[in-house]
Scaffold this motif. Structure first.
Motif, PDB file in Angstrom:
ATOM      1  N   GLY A  33       0.491  16.466  17.790  1.00 33.23           N
ATOM      2  CA  GLY A  33       0.229  15.971  16.448  1.00 33.23           C
ATOM      3  C   GLY A  33       1.142  14.803  16.141  1.00 33.23           C
ATOM      4  N   TYR A  34       1.361  14.543  14.882  1.00 31.50           N
ATOM      5  CA  TYR A  34       2.196  13.423  14.450  1.00 31.50           C
ATOM      6  C   TYR A  34       3.582  13.485  15.094  1.00 31.50           C
ATOM      7  N   ALA A  35       4.224  14.668  15.051  1.00 31.75           N
ATOM      8  CA  ALA A  35       5.598  14.792  15.550  1.00 31.75           C
ATOM      9  C   ALA A  35       5.675  14.597  17.062  1.00 31.75           C
ATOM     10  N   GLY A  36       4.813  15.272  17.801  1.00 26.61           N
ATOM     11  CA  GLY A  36       4.868  15.187  19.253  1.00 26.61           C
ATOM     12  C   GLY A  36       4.487  13.825  19.792  1.00 26.61           C
TER      13      GLY A  36
ATOM     14  N   ALA B  85       0.838   8.833   2.486  1.00 29.18           N
ATOM     15  CA  ALA B  85       2.207   8.587   2.958  1.00 29.18           C
ATOM     16  C   ALA B  85       3.049   8.228   1.740  1.00 29.18           C
ATOM     17  N   ARG B  86       3.531   9.253   1.068  1.00 35.54           N
ATOM     18  CA  ARG B  86       4.148   9.087  -0.260  1.00 35.54           C
ATOM     19  C   ARG B  86       5.575   9.619  -0.259  1.00 35.54           C
ATOM     20  N   PRO B  87       6.565   8.732  -0.331  1.00 38.51           N
ATOM     21  CA  PRO B  87       7.950   9.208  -0.370  1.00 38.51           C
ATOM     22  C   PRO B  87       8.224  10.043  -1.612  1.00 38.51           C
ATOM     23  N   ASP B  88       9.230  10.902  -1.504  1.00 38.54           N
ATOM     24  CA  ASP B  88       9.673  11.690  -2.650  1.00 38.54           C
ATOM     25  C   ASP B  88      10.806  10.926  -3.334  1.00 38.54           C
TER      26      ASP B  88
ATOM     27  N   GLY C 255       4.913  15.828   5.856  1.00 38.51           N
ATOM     28  CA  GLY C 255       5.316  15.188   7.099  1.00 38.51           C
ATOM     29  C   GLY C 255       5.044  13.700   7.167  1.00 38.51           C
ATOM     30  N   MET C 256       4.017  13.223   6.479  1.00 38.19           N
ATOM     31  CA  MET C 256       3.668  11.807   6.572  1.00 38.19           C
ATOM     32  C   MET C 256       4.831  10.883   6.205  1.00 38.19           C
TER      33      MET C 256
END
Length: 474
Positions: A58-61, A99-102, A413-414
């Motif tokens: 997935g995204y991480a791997g 893809a939204r930062p906190d 995660g994005m």
């Protein structure tokens, strides 16, 4: 290439079973047309050995593999990725494309726990992650509908709106420079500013939207072309230390030897690292695509959204260039039905108590959409990895030399993974400690965090306890 379901063991989830993905994930809008490498196997058989084995495509791997190849390719390490299903078939290929930062959602909690600097580190890291995403998409010419936009937070409950303004004021008072990008609105004009019926307050800041499956699969093409051995439909069932060094990685298709292992399987990590069973729990969510009938023009939405209704049901939403809307969340609707979402890995079925929530959502929520005939075109579920304390687990697995983890993203995660995987790749190749990376200190996995979850009560954790789920951010 058809999915090799005959290679997959039967996997169901109960209190005593291991944690593995379901065999038959439901179809999502993002994957209506599967990429040519979705079920790819670079070699007919598993390689006998790889210097680095990554669990999860997935995204991480995939991002970790990309950084290993692109940033450290001169080291000349062999890399294999073992994926239980098709590439990007898990949470990344099933999310809302946001893809939204906190900036302030959960940051006050981190500030309370570890101080202002620790909280700011996370917000700043996520903002930098968004910039890095934009840069790599442009650099690699990735066609994934990436858009840099404003994200609008909306509160329709008067009390919640007042609390949101207090949080905003607190974050500004902390002197966090990134808060200069935030604009907060309250008063009589809020509904006209955000377009949401009954809005009592709203705020906006910079965020991104994208087609996540296309982004990851473009990276898959790049790493496969660079020599990474991808083995899909190959679940890792166990990893054990080899007395002669390295690790024995077991799958239903046989065993292989690994020099180092990276666990990037997020919600399913406890299936091979049981010590994380209470640290990272699989939790289901729901998402859908909404369209209007042919010939109908709906009001244009230029921004992404986080909407909170008067009864505090949170939804995240992105508009798409084709005129459709992707929206998900509604966790408050199904929260009390724990068996439908908590510790549940079955993404082949919808969450029953919430599957009808988004019917007529646009008509009920946005001004000007009342007569558009907007309706759900496709709806799906996904499995996220929620951590006990709401922070991801990244770094060296405690007590496990040459084992690394990148998991537990809490449905967020994005905005985190791209730069985290870049820093983890540096740890793997340069053999440096977490402290020498640029990752926020609260992201570091540790025996202390593991023990705190193992010894604590489930209801004391953020998932069921202090309110991280329902998520404050998508």
């Amino acid at each position: 290439m058809p999915a090799r379901t005959h290679d997959l063991p039967t996997r169901t989830r109960d209190s005593s079973s291991q944690c593995f993905p379901a065999n038959n994930p439901g179809e999502t809008f993002w994957q209506t047309t599967q990429h040519k490498l979705h079920d790819h196997r670079s070699t007919e058989q598993l390689p006998e050995h790889s210097d680095i084995v990554i669990v999860g495509a997935g995204y991480a791997g995939v991002s970790t593999a990309y950084h290993l190849v692109k940033d450290h390719g001169d080291v000349n390490k062999s890399i294999a990725i073992l994926e239980a299903r098709g590439a990007c078939s898990g949470a990344t290929g099933r999310n809302g494309g946001h893809a939204r930062p906190d900036f302030y959602g959960h940051i006050p909690t981190y500030v309370d726990r570890a101080g202002a600097r620790a909280g700011a580190e996370i917000a700043e890291f996520e903002i930098n992650n968004l910039r890095a995403l934009k840069k790599i998409i442009e650099q690699e010419k990735i066609d994934c509908d990436f858009t840099l936009t404003r994200s609008i937070d909306v509160w329709c409950n008067a009390e919640a709106a007042e609390k949101a303004k207090c949080v905003y004021d607190r974050m500004v008072a902390e002197g966090f420079e990134y808060m200069d990008d935030v604009v907060f609105y309250n008063g009589d004009n809020v509904e006209g500013i955000c377009g949401v019926k009954g809005a009592k307050a709203c705020a906006s800041f910079t965020a991104g939207t994208m087609w996540p499956y296309k982004f990851i699969m473009h990276l898959v093409e790049l790493i496969v072309d660079a020599g990474v051995n991808l083995q899909t439909n190959t679940p890792v069932t166990s990893v054990t230390a080899d007395p002669e060094g390295g690790f024995i990685v077991e799958t239903p298709r046989g065993k292989m030897h690994a020099g180092k292992v990276v666990y990037a399987n997020n919600a399913y990590v406890s299936g091979v690292l049981p010590q994380y069973k209470k640290n990272i729990v699989p939790c289901k969510g729901i998402c859908c695509r909404i369209t209007v009938p042919d010939g109908v023009t709906a009001p244009l939405l230029n921004n992404s959204y986080i909407n909170r209704t008067e009864d505090n049901v949170l939804s995240y939403l992105i508009p798409r260039a084709d005129g459709s809307i992707v929206v998900g969340g509604a966790a408050a609707v199904f929260r009390k039905h724990e068996d439908q979402w908590y510790d549940n890995v079955d993404d082949s079925i919808l969450i029953d108590s919430a599957k009808d929530y988004y019917n007529d959502y646009m008509q009920k929520t946005y001004s000007g959409w009342e007569d558009t005939g907007a309706k759900i075109d496709k709806i799906w579920s996904g499995v996220m990895g929620y951590s006990y304390d709401s922070n991801p687990h990244i770094g060296n697995v405690p007590g496990g030399n040459d084992q690394y983890i990148l998991a537990g993203f809490n449905g967020h995660g994005m905005p985190v993974i791209w730069l985290s995987s870049k820093e983890l790749a540096k740890m793997i190749i340069q053999d440096i400690p977490f402290e020498q990376t640029s990752m926020p200190r609260l992201f570091q996995t540790s025996q202390f965090r593991i023990d705190r979850a193992l010894n604590g009560k489930t209801e004391d954790g953020d998932i069921l306890g202090s309110g991280k789920f329902p998520a404050t951010k998508p």
